[in-house]
Design a protein around this motif. Structure first.
Motif, PDB file in Angstrom:
ATOM      1  N   GLU A 173       0.829  -1.192   0.000  1.00 28.77           N
ATOM      2  CA  GLU A 173       0.000   0.000   0.000  1.00 28.77           C
ATOM      3  C   GLU A 173       0.866   1.246   0.000  1.00 28.77           C
ATOM      4  N   LYS A 174       1.962   1.178   0.814  1.00 27.64           N
ATOM      5  CA  LYS A 174       2.821   2.347   0.900  1.00 27.64           C
ATOM      6  C   LYS A 174       3.591   2.577  -0.384  1.00 27.64           C
ATOM      7  N   THR A 175       3.972   1.456  -1.044  1.00 24.89           N
ATOM      8  CA  THR A 175       4.840   1.598  -2.208  1.00 24.89           C
ATOM      9  C   THR A 175       4.068   1.963  -3.460  1.00 24.89           C
ATOM     10  N   GLU A 176       2.916   1.300  -3.623  1.00 27.42           N
ATOM     11  CA  GLU A 176       2.204   1.498  -4.871  1.00 27.42           C
ATOM     12  C   GLU A 176       1.329   2.732  -4.813  1.00 27.42           C
ATOM     13  N   LYS A 177       1.992   3.859  -4.858  1.00 23.96           N
ATOM     14  CA  LYS A 177       1.249   5.106  -4.710  1.00 23.96           C
ATOM     15  C   LYS A 177       0.713   5.587  -6.054  1.00 23.96           C
ATOM     16  N   SER A 178       1.362   5.153  -7.122  1.00 27.11           N
ATOM     17  CA  SER A 178       0.887   5.664  -8.387  1.00 27.11           C
ATOM     18  C   SER A 178       0.628   4.535  -9.363  1.00 27.11           C
ATOM     19  N   ILE A 179      -0.193   4.793 -10.304  1.00 34.05           N
ATOM     20  CA  ILE A 179      -0.550   3.802 -11.300  1.00 34.05           C
ATOM     21  C   ILE A 179       0.548   3.769 -12.347  1.00 34.05           C
ATOM     22  N   ILE A 180       0.860   2.603 -12.817  1.00 31.90           N
ATOM     23  CA  ILE A 180       1.943   2.465 -13.768  1.00 31.90           C
ATOM     24  C   ILE A 180       1.347   2.173 -15.133  1.00 31.90           C
ATOM     25  N   SER A 181       1.749   2.928 -16.104  1.00 34.16           N
ATOM     26  CA  SER A 181       1.243   2.645 -17.430  1.00 34.16           C
ATOM     27  C   SER A 181       2.127   1.606 -18.087  1.00 34.16           C
ATOM     28  N   TRP A 182       1.601   0.957 -19.062  1.00 33.54           N
ATOM     29  CA  TRP A 182       2.306  -0.173 -19.672  1.00 33.54           C
ATOM     30  C   TRP A 182       3.296   0.312 -20.715  1.00 33.54           C
ATOM     31  N   ARG A 183       4.493  -0.250 -20.689  1.00 30.58           N
ATOM     32  CA  ARG A 183       5.518  -0.069 -21.710  1.00 30.58           C
ATOM     33  C   ARG A 183       5.974   1.372 -21.901  1.00 30.58           C
ATOM     34  N   GLY A 184       7.142   1.599 -21.447  1.00 30.53           N
ATOM     35  CA  GLY A 184       7.845   2.795 -21.881  1.00 30.53           C
ATOM     36  C   GLY A 184       7.321   4.084 -21.299  1.00 30.53           C
ATOM     37  N   ALA A 185       6.107   4.452 -21.615  1.00 27.87           N
ATOM     38  CA  ALA A 185       5.559   5.679 -21.059  1.00 27.87           C
ATOM     39  C   ALA A 185       5.247   5.388 -19.601  1.00 27.87           C
ATOM     40  N   ILE A 187       5.028   5.628 -15.551  1.00 28.32           N
ATOM     41  CA  ILE A 187       4.878   6.456 -14.368  1.00 28.32           C
ATOM     42  C   ILE A 187       5.555   5.702 -13.251  1.00 28.32           C
ATOM     43  N   GLU A 188       6.690   6.144 -12.841  1.00 33.54           N
ATOM     44  CA  GLU A 188       7.415   5.398 -11.830  1.00 33.54           C
ATOM     45  C   GLU A 188       6.847   5.661 -10.456  1.00 33.54           C
ATOM     46  N   PRO A 189       6.850   4.635  -9.651  1.00 30.84           N
ATOM     47  CA  PRO A 189       6.372   4.843  -8.293  1.00 30.84           C
ATOM     48  C   PRO A 189       7.378   5.631  -7.479  1.00 30.84           C
ATOM     49  N   ASP A 190       8.599   5.683  -7.931  1.00 29.53           N
ATOM     50  CA  ASP A 190       9.621   6.308  -7.105  1.00 29.53           C
ATOM     51  C   ASP A 190      10.591   7.106  -7.951  1.00 29.53           C
ATOM     52  N   GLN A 191      10.080   8.144  -8.545  1.00 30.19           N
ATOM     53  CA  GLN A 191      10.994   8.970  -9.320  1.00 30.19           C
ATOM     54  C   GLN A 191      11.442  10.192  -8.541  1.00 30.19           C
ATOM     55  N   SER A 192      11.104  10.231  -7.260  1.00 30.40           N
ATOM     56  CA  SER A 192      11.695  11.273  -6.444  1.00 30.40           C
ATOM     57  C   SER A 192      13.132  10.868  -6.289  1.00 30.40           C
ATOM     58  N   HIS A 318      11.171  -0.570 -11.196  1.00 28.65           N
ATOM     59  CA  HIS A 318      10.932   0.804 -11.653  1.00 28.65           C
ATOM     60  C   HIS A 318       9.938   0.864 -12.804  1.00 28.65           C
ATOM     61  N   LEU A 319      10.065  -0.074 -13.724  1.00 25.19           N
ATOM     62  CA  LEU A 319       9.176  -0.027 -14.884  1.00 25.19           C
ATOM     63  C   LEU A 319       7.748  -0.443 -14.524  1.00 25.19           C
ATOM     64  N   SER A 320       7.631  -1.461 -13.693  1.00 25.86           N
ATOM     65  CA  SER A 320       6.297  -2.006 -13.411  1.00 25.86           C
ATOM     66  C   SER A 320       5.646  -1.393 -12.175  1.00 25.86           C
ATOM     67  N   GLY A 321       6.483  -0.883 -11.258  1.00 23.90           N
ATOM     68  CA  GLY A 321       5.949  -0.369 -10.002  1.00 23.90           C
ATOM     69  C   GLY A 321       5.512  -1.473  -9.050  1.00 23.90           C
ATOM     70  N   ASP A 322       5.868  -2.696  -9.365  1.00 25.61           N
ATOM     71  CA  ASP A 322       5.422  -3.853  -8.577  1.00 25.61           C
ATOM     72  C   ASP A 322       6.424  -4.105  -7.445  1.00 25.61           C
ATOM     73  N   SER A 323       5.949  -3.960  -6.209  1.00 23.19           N
ATOM     74  CA  SER A 323       6.865  -4.026  -5.064  1.00 23.19           C
ATOM     75  C   SER A 323       7.484  -5.412  -4.858  1.00 23.19           C
TER      76      SER A 323
END
Ligand code: DMJ
Length: 673
Positions: A173-185, A187-192, A318-323
């Motif tokens: 719950e803590k990690t998956e803060k953002s939705i990740i779009s598929w392939r390339g474009a 949205i990283e969960p941790d781009q801070s 990073h790509l999938s956002g899957d913890s």
């Protein structure tokens, strides 16, 4: 005593009073009542009718039974006491078992031990329940408790799992803060991208991501489709014959094991993500979730497992956002740490990830320079993600130490370093090929990863490139190809490993990041040479090592190949550099060169039943002598770089946001441009 006194006094009343029938009766019938009074009187009459001897015998028997009763009562009491104490001790021991600490003893049912020997190892009894001890021995009161104990352990095990799942769910719950779009474009969960010295912050969504999301998706072109087809073919072989194992042996339709950690599968995860192979990715993810176990008594090479496994897991996270992938990365990262426990802090080459021990190779206490200096991107990123500085500290120390070492030649480093003294060994030999190559690559890439602030890294990199220019560059005949040779104790050798073909890409990346323009010029010259290492060979595939002709001879090409060097392992370096060159110049010839190479891989290394194979002889198109092995980097690197090379979407792994590790796993730049 009693019978003697009774005989001497003789009064019947006394006999009645002193007889213990009263209590006996109370126990036996549960109390008196009026309706039974007549029976007592009749008993008394019968007693009086007995002879003195008869009465004495009966009284003696009663007395004897009473004594026996008292004795057995006392010893039973002792036995119960010791059983109860033992049980309490066992309860305490069990609560101290480290593996069980997650479970709160207070919420568990009170333990009822059947067998203390098993009680210390509940996992073992859960995996393979022992034959209950009550079947063979022990008093009946213990026998019935054995199955209850197994049930309790099951409850405990379930409780632990439930707690772990809760902890896990909380983390997710803590990690998956953002939705990740598929392939390339992505949205990283941790781009801070804060450096790891500060604690991890809540993941932030960078503004650039929104802009990317609104872009029209760039359609996949035919060449990219050909890469997808090649990947699928390779994956089919792996899936059919080597699933979960390290490498496919496509001809014998079997597999080989190196670390026994599903190397190809992990190396290929982010490639599948980038290629958009969702189904294959999901299937592989399941394997990672259910079958990837690092708690194994196995020696792994620190460098190889870092770049392939740790790097692969981090980039996939990073790509999938899957913890899941971050958890696995943490696990392997921690297990690799014992490698750094050396007198010099220069890590050993090998670690037993199950036992937590590390050692150098059997024949030396040296490590390879490229290996100890090409694990930094991954460990630094692991620190940033976990907030635990120890990973970065360990690898930074290595770089700082190497920075200060003597034995370099204008920034060029020897190939070995001693884990005891921390000094370079085998001085005087300099190469950009095997055992030194990625030292140079990681100097630049760490500098980029950290936001171009770490000046020592930049200093070492630019100095080394000057060293290359001064000592290792030559031109071949007849085509005057610029190549990077080797230096051994002052003697130049026109030998160049295919591995050196990472260099044009790295030089181009440096130039893109503001380094001298002549780096780009050199990159352009060198990538032409690397391409010629393919084009001048009969199969159109490069050998492992070439020797360049320094003098023009009639009928001779620039490239000469020795019999021992004419194998091709499906390596990525040239395609990797073609990708960088195309990204930074937009010159389509780089794509065309890559396309030729892909077609030749298909022609000479593709195995019809699935998979691709290394070959032994790039000079014999009619029999390239397949080696029956598909290296994990073919899926992790070669096909990934092919796909990216053929793409015109600069946001498909944007090079201002990501830096590739040496196994082609993209990791975020901490302070993106
Ligand atoms: C890969 O494991 C990495 O690219 C490494 O840096 C060099 N060797 C292979 C590919 O050739």
């Amino acid at each position: 005593m009693y019978s003697g006194a009774a005989a001497a006094a003789g009064p019947p009343r006394r006999d009645f009073i002193s007889v213990t029938l009263g209590p006996e009766e109370a126990v036996g019938v549960g109390g008196y009542n009026n309706s039974k009074a007549w029976r007592r009187r009749s008993c008394w009459r019968k007693w009086k009718q007995l002879s003195r001897l008869q009465r004495s015998v009966i009284l003696f028997l009663f007395a004897f039974l009473a004594v026996c009763g008292v004795i057995s009562y006392t010893s039973m009491g002792e036995a119960w006491k010791s059983i109860t104490n033992k049980s309490l001790d066992e309860q305490r021991t069990e609560q101290e078992i480290p593996g069980l600490k997650l479970a709160n003893p207070a919420v568990l049912p009170a333990p009822q031990k059947a067998d203390a020997n098993h009680g210390d190892y509940p996992e073992l009894s859960l995996q393979k329940p022992p034959k209950p001890p009550h079947v063979r021995r022990g008093p009946s009161n213990l026998q019935i408790k054995a199955p209850r104990r197994d049930m309790r352990l099951k409850i405990r095990h379930d409780t632990i799992r439930a707690v772990e799942e809760l902890v896990e769910a909380d983390k997710v719950e803590k990690t998956e803060k953002s939705i990740i779009s598929w392939r390339g474009a992505v949205i990283e969960p941790d781009q801070s991208t804060e450096p790891p010295s500060s604690k991890i912050k809540e993941p932030e969504k960078p503004s650039s991501v929104e802009a990317e999301d609104q872009k029209e998706p760039v359609p996949i072109n035919e060449r990219q489709l050909a890469v997808i087809e090649a990947f699928r073919h390779a994956w089919k072989g792996y899936k059919d014959f080597a699933w979960g194992h390290d490498e496919l042996k496509p001809l014998s339709k079997s597999y080989s094991e190196w670390f026994g950690l599903g190397l190809t599968l992990i190396d290929a995860l982010d490639t599948m993500w980038i290629l958009g192979l969702k189904e294959e990715f999901e299937e592989a993810r399941k394997w990672v979730a259910n079958d990837l176990v690092f708690d194994k008594n196995v020696d792994v090479n620190l460098f190889e497992s870092t770049i392939r496994i740790l790097g692969g897991l981090l980039s996939t996270y990073h790509l999938s956002g899957d913890s899941l992938f971050l958890e696995k990365a943490k696990d392997i990262g921690n297990r690799l740490m014992p490698a750094f426990k050396t007198p010099s802090k220069i890590p050993y080459s090998d670690v037993n990830i199950g036992r937590g021990t590390a050692h150098p190779p059997r024949w030396t206490s040296d490590s390879t320079v490229a290996e100890v200096t090409s694990i930094q991107l991954e460990f630094r990123e692991l620190s940033r993600l976990t907030g635990d500085e120890k990973f970065q500290k360990a690898v930074d120390e290595v770089m700082k130490h190497v920075h200060t070492l003597s034995g370099k030649n204008d920034g060029l480093v020897p190939m070995f370093i001693n884990t005891n003294s921390g000094q370079f060994t085998h001085l005087g030999v300099y190469t950009l090929g095997a055992r030194a190559d990625s030292y140079y690559e990681y100097l630049l890439k760490q500098w980029i990863q950290g936001g171009k602030k770490e000046n020592e890294l930049l200093e070492d990199y630019t100095k080394a490139i000057e060293g290359v220019k001064k000592h290792l560059l030559q031109r071949s005949e007849p085509k005057k190809l610029t190549f990077v040779g080797e230096l051994a104790h002052g003697h130049f050798s026109a030998k160049m490993d295919h591995l050196v073909c990472f260099l044009p890409g790295t030089l181009a990346l440096g130039a893109h990041n503001g380094l001298a323009a002549d780096h780009m010029k050199l990159a352009e010259a060198l990538i032409e040479t690397c391409y010629q290492m393919y084009a001048q060979v009969e199969t159109g595939l490069s050998p492992e090592i070439v020797h360049f002709n320094l003098h023009a001879q009639k009928g001779h090409k620039d490239v000469e190949i020795k019999p021992a060097d004419r194998h091709n392992l499906l390596r990525p370096e040239t395609v990797e550099s073609l990708f960088y060159m195309y990204r930074f110049t937009g010159d389509k010839k780089y794509q065309d060169w890559g396309w030729e190479i892909l077609q030749n891989f298909n022609r000479y290394t593709r195995v019809p039943t699935g998979g691709y194979t290394s070959i032994n002889n790039v000079q014999n198109p009619s029999n390239p002598e397949p080696r029956d092995k598909m290296e994990s980097f073919f899926l992790g690197e070669t096909l990934k770089y092919m796909f990216l090379l053929f793409s015109d979407d600069i946001d498909l792994i944007n090079l201002d946001k990501y830096v590739f590790n040496t196994e082609a796993h993209p990791l975020p730049i901490w302070v993106p441009a």
